[in-house]
Motif scaffolding. Structure first.
Motif, mmCIF file in Angstrom:
data_model
loop_
_atom_site.group_PDB
_atom_site.id
_atom_site.type_symbol
_atom_site.label_atom_id
_atom_site.label_comp_id
_atom_site.label_asym_id
_atom_site.label_seq_id
_atom_site.Cartn_x
_atom_site.Cartn_y
_atom_site.Cartn_z
ATOM 1 N N ASN A 31 68.374 14.369 -83.801
ATOM 2 C CA ASN A 31 69.623 13.624 -83.452
ATOM 3 C C ASN A 31 69.578 12.338 -84.624
ATOM 4 O OD1 ASN A 31 70.771 14.527 -81.147
ATOM 5 N ND2 ASN A 31 69.058 13.572 -79.732
ATOM 6 N N LYS A 32 68.490 12.074 -85.180
ATOM 7 C CA LYS A 32 68.440 11.263 -86.340
ATOM 8 C C LYS A 32 68.170 11.853 -87.678
ATOM 9 C CE LYS A 32 66.817 7.301 -83.707
ATOM 10 N NZ LYS A 32 67.820 6.416 -83.982
ATOM 11 N N LYS A 33 68.848 11.449 -88.709
ATOM 12 C CA LYS A 33 68.364 12.035 -89.967
ATOM 13 C C LYS A 33 67.018 11.736 -90.559
ATOM 14 C CE LYS A 33 73.225 12.298 -91.798
ATOM 15 N NZ LYS A 33 74.102 12.023 -92.778
ATOM 16 N N THR A 34 66.704 10.348 -90.394
ATOM 17 C CA THR A 34 65.178 10.227 -90.947
ATOM 18 C C THR A 34 64.951 9.078 -90.046
ATOM 19 O OG1 THR A 34 65.948 10.407 -93.194
ATOM 20 C CG2 THR A 34 63.787 9.315 -92.813
ATOM 21 N N ILE A 35 63.529 9.092 -89.632
ATOM 22 C CA ILE A 35 62.994 8.130 -88.806
ATOM 23 C C ILE A 35 61.512 7.855 -89.211
ATOM 24 C CG2 ILE A 35 62.224 9.902 -87.017
ATOM 25 C CD1 ILE A 35 62.715 7.745 -84.806
#
Length: 293
Positions: A7-11
């Motif tokens: 769901n997130k490109k980068t975390i």
């Protein structure tokens, strides 16, 4: 963790550690475990860096429990019953992914009024939903709460299901502002070839400005309690010493309020406010003329 990465490109490791209540070292260890299991996770250092997952990665159906699969497919079945466009194809695809056949036909939504021979309400809603999906301008005849008729041209923004009724929130070109239209009062809806222009709007569902909220106190007989429950929460209702019920709430001073109170007949009495009580009494006297020999 896989779902978060999808769901997130980068975390960052810090964000994941805070989310799961563990140390950053634990997060790095978990990432190593995911990589060993064949999940394509990679890390980028520096400003704006963090953990990511390759865009081509597809989540395995094993991630979903049987209860989650059933819940997802049943929710889509409810959308299908509401005639939401292209839902049937989506159900078919997810059924293939989950290797599960969807045979849930126990949900039906019918927008036609009682006694109608033809389900025009469902057809009208389908036309409007397609206009929303295609972002097309529509025209229709509209009947307002006072019975006035007018031809409108509008740019659909969204559908709202509120208090057992479908509404369309759209930019009305006749009024040059956003308005909320009750779909049951929209007649002869036509979808044009014109695409809706982009407009900046802060969305809010509101009553018309002229419909000010007033405190309502209604005394009613217990035998119509189920009817009151159809519209009002039980927390707004109390009992009187003589066995009747009291409804205390706030409602817009609108035509719907008068129509609803009149429909209760001799089973209810408006206590407050005085001006609504007087208006209901006046309308009852006028109606009585038609039944007096």
């Amino acid at each position: 963790m896989i779902i978060i990465l999808l769901n997130k490109k980068t975390i960052t490791a810090g964000e994941l550690a805070e989310r799961f209540g563990v140390s950053r070292r634990t997060i790095h260890r978990d990432m190593d475990i995911l990589s060993s299991a064949g999940v394509p996770v990679f890390a980028e250092k520096g400003s704006g860096g963090g953990f990511s997952i390759m865009e081509e990665y597809t989540l395995s159906r094993a991630v979903f429990s049987q209860t989650e699969r059933d819940g997802l497919l049943n929710a889509l079945s409810a959308l299908k019953a509401a005639q939401y466009p292209e839902t049937e194809r989506l159900i078919e695809k997810l059924g293939a992914v989950f290797r599960q056949t969807v045979t849930n036909d126990r949900i039906e939504i019918d927008f036609s009024p009682w006694g109608s021979a033809e389900n025009k309400g469902k057809q009208r809603l389908e036309v409007i939903k397609n206009a929303l999906r295609l972002r097309k301008v529509i025209s229709f005849e509209y009947v307002n709460a006072e019975g006035g008729r007018s031809v409108r041209e509008a740019e659909p923004d969204r559908l709202i299901f509120r208090d057992y009724t479908w509404y369309l929130y759209a930019f009305c070109r006749k009024r040059d502002e956003y308005r909320t239209f009750r779909i049951s009062r929209m007649k002869d809806v036509i979808v044009s070839d014109e695409t809706c222009p982009e407009r900046s709007v802060m969305f809010a569902v509101q009553n018309n400005a002229e419909e000010l909220a007033v405190k309502i106190v209604l005394r009613f007989n217990e035998k119509i309690l189920s009817r009151i429950w159809d519209f009002f929460d039980d927390s707004l209702i109390s009992r009187t010493p003589d066995g009747d019920c009291l409804l205390e709430t706030e409602l817009p001073d609108s035509e719907w309020v008068y129509s609803f109170f009149l429909s209760l007949g001799s089973n209810a009495e408006v206590i407050e406010p005085p001006h609504i009580r007087k208006e209901v009494a006046r309308r009852l006297r006028e109606a009585l003329i038609y039944y007096t020999d």
